[in-house]
Design a protein around this motif. Structure first.
Motif, PDB file in Angstrom:
ATOM      1  N   ILE A 154      49.585  56.669  57.241  1.00 32.41           N
ATOM      2  CA  ILE A 154      49.933  57.916  57.914  1.00 32.41           C
ATOM      3  C   ILE A 154      51.337  58.299  57.466  1.00 32.41           C
ATOM      4  O   ILE A 154      52.262  57.501  57.557  1.00 32.41           O
ATOM      5  CB  ILE A 154      49.883  57.782  59.454  1.00 32.41           C
ATOM      6  CG1 ILE A 154      48.479  57.427  59.901  1.00 32.41           C
ATOM      7  CG2 ILE A 154      50.349  59.065  60.126  1.00 32.41           C
ATOM      8  CD1 ILE A 154      48.326  57.229  61.387  1.00 32.41           C
TER       9      ILE A 154
ATOM     10  N   THR B 282      43.819  63.704  53.773  1.00 35.67           N
ATOM     11  CA  THR B 282      44.365  63.087  54.982  1.00 35.67           C
ATOM     12  C   THR B 282      43.366  62.100  55.574  1.00 35.67           C
ATOM     13  O   THR B 282      43.755  61.015  56.013  1.00 35.67           O
ATOM     14  CB  THR B 282      44.725  64.174  56.015  1.00 35.67           C
ATOM     15  OG1 THR B 282      45.619  65.100  55.400  1.00 35.67           O
ATOM     16  CG2 THR B 282      45.376  63.579  57.237  1.00 35.67           C
TER      17      THR B 282
ATOM     18  N   GLN C 127      44.299  58.229  56.025  1.00 31.56           N
ATOM     19  CA  GLN C 127      44.359  57.670  57.371  1.00 31.56           C
ATOM     20  C   GLN C 127      43.253  56.649  57.630  1.00 31.56           C
ATOM     21  O   GLN C 127      43.451  55.724  58.407  1.00 31.56           O
ATOM     22  CB  GLN C 127      44.350  58.785  58.411  1.00 31.56           C
ATOM     23  CG  GLN C 127      45.653  59.559  58.391  1.00 31.56           C
ATOM     24  CD  GLN C 127      45.739  60.632  59.447  1.00 31.56           C
ATOM     25  OE1 GLN C 127      44.920  60.719  60.359  1.00 31.56           O
ATOM     26  NE2 GLN C 127      46.748  61.482  59.332  1.00 31.56           N
TER      27      GLN C 127
END
Length: 175
Positions: free
Chosen positions: A63, A54, A58
């Protein structure tokens, strides 16, 4: 864990043409002769992998729509927070570290290559290198989440097995 393994062997006996791993896999069996158990909890490395993946996505500006849709500004989880400094600003869904929660909300999706994403081999090498170089605070954080999930999983499995035993005993009495 050995006790749990033996208990699982009792509930998932070997059937003809079934490997031992399939017999002991609660997620693969559909109520053969026992209860359907929840998904196994994530290990500390799997939790780190999800966190680092993640972070990589990101930080490159990607996202997931599912994450944005599941965000809850009022979500307070004493186990999850505070996160290590590197991951403070990540957008993560509530209970992202829980395999049970993920199984409940995850939909089956078509596999498709998305623009700007790295392939799994590159991602795995990047994350494993990060794991080797991770500081003690980060590894302790992942270990804390993994242990809490394992404790929850074991308690839930015991409750399911006890309920199944009582139902089995009650049905045998009626025979």
């Amino acid at each position: 864990q050995l006790h749990t393994h033996i208990a699982l062997a009792h509930y998932f006996p070997l059937l003809p043409n079934m490997s031992k791993s399939k017999a002991l896999s609660p997620t693969k069996s559909k109520d053969i002769n026992g209860p359907v158990l929840p998904p196994k909890p994530y290990t500390e490395y799997t939790i780190f992998f999800r966190l680092e993946r993640t972070h990589i996505l990101q930080s490159s500006g990607i996202i997931d729509e599912e994450v944005v849709a599941s965000l809850n500004p009022n979500h307070e989880d004493a186990l999850e927070f505070p996160r290590p400094a590197k991951y403070q600003d990540l957008c993560l869904p509530p209970y992202w570290y829980s395999s049970k929660h993920k199984a409940a909300i995850e939909k089956k999706r078509k596999h498709r290559k998305r623009e700007g994403r790295m392939d799994l081999k590159t991602l795995s090498k990047t994350v494993s290198a990060s794991w080797r170089n991770a500081d003690r605070e980060l590894k302790d954080y992942c270990k804390k989440l993994a242990r809490a999930e394992l404790k929850r999983y074991n308690a839930e499995c015991e409750a399911i097995m006890e309920e199944h035993e009582s139902q089995t005993a009650a049905s045998e009495e009626h025979r």
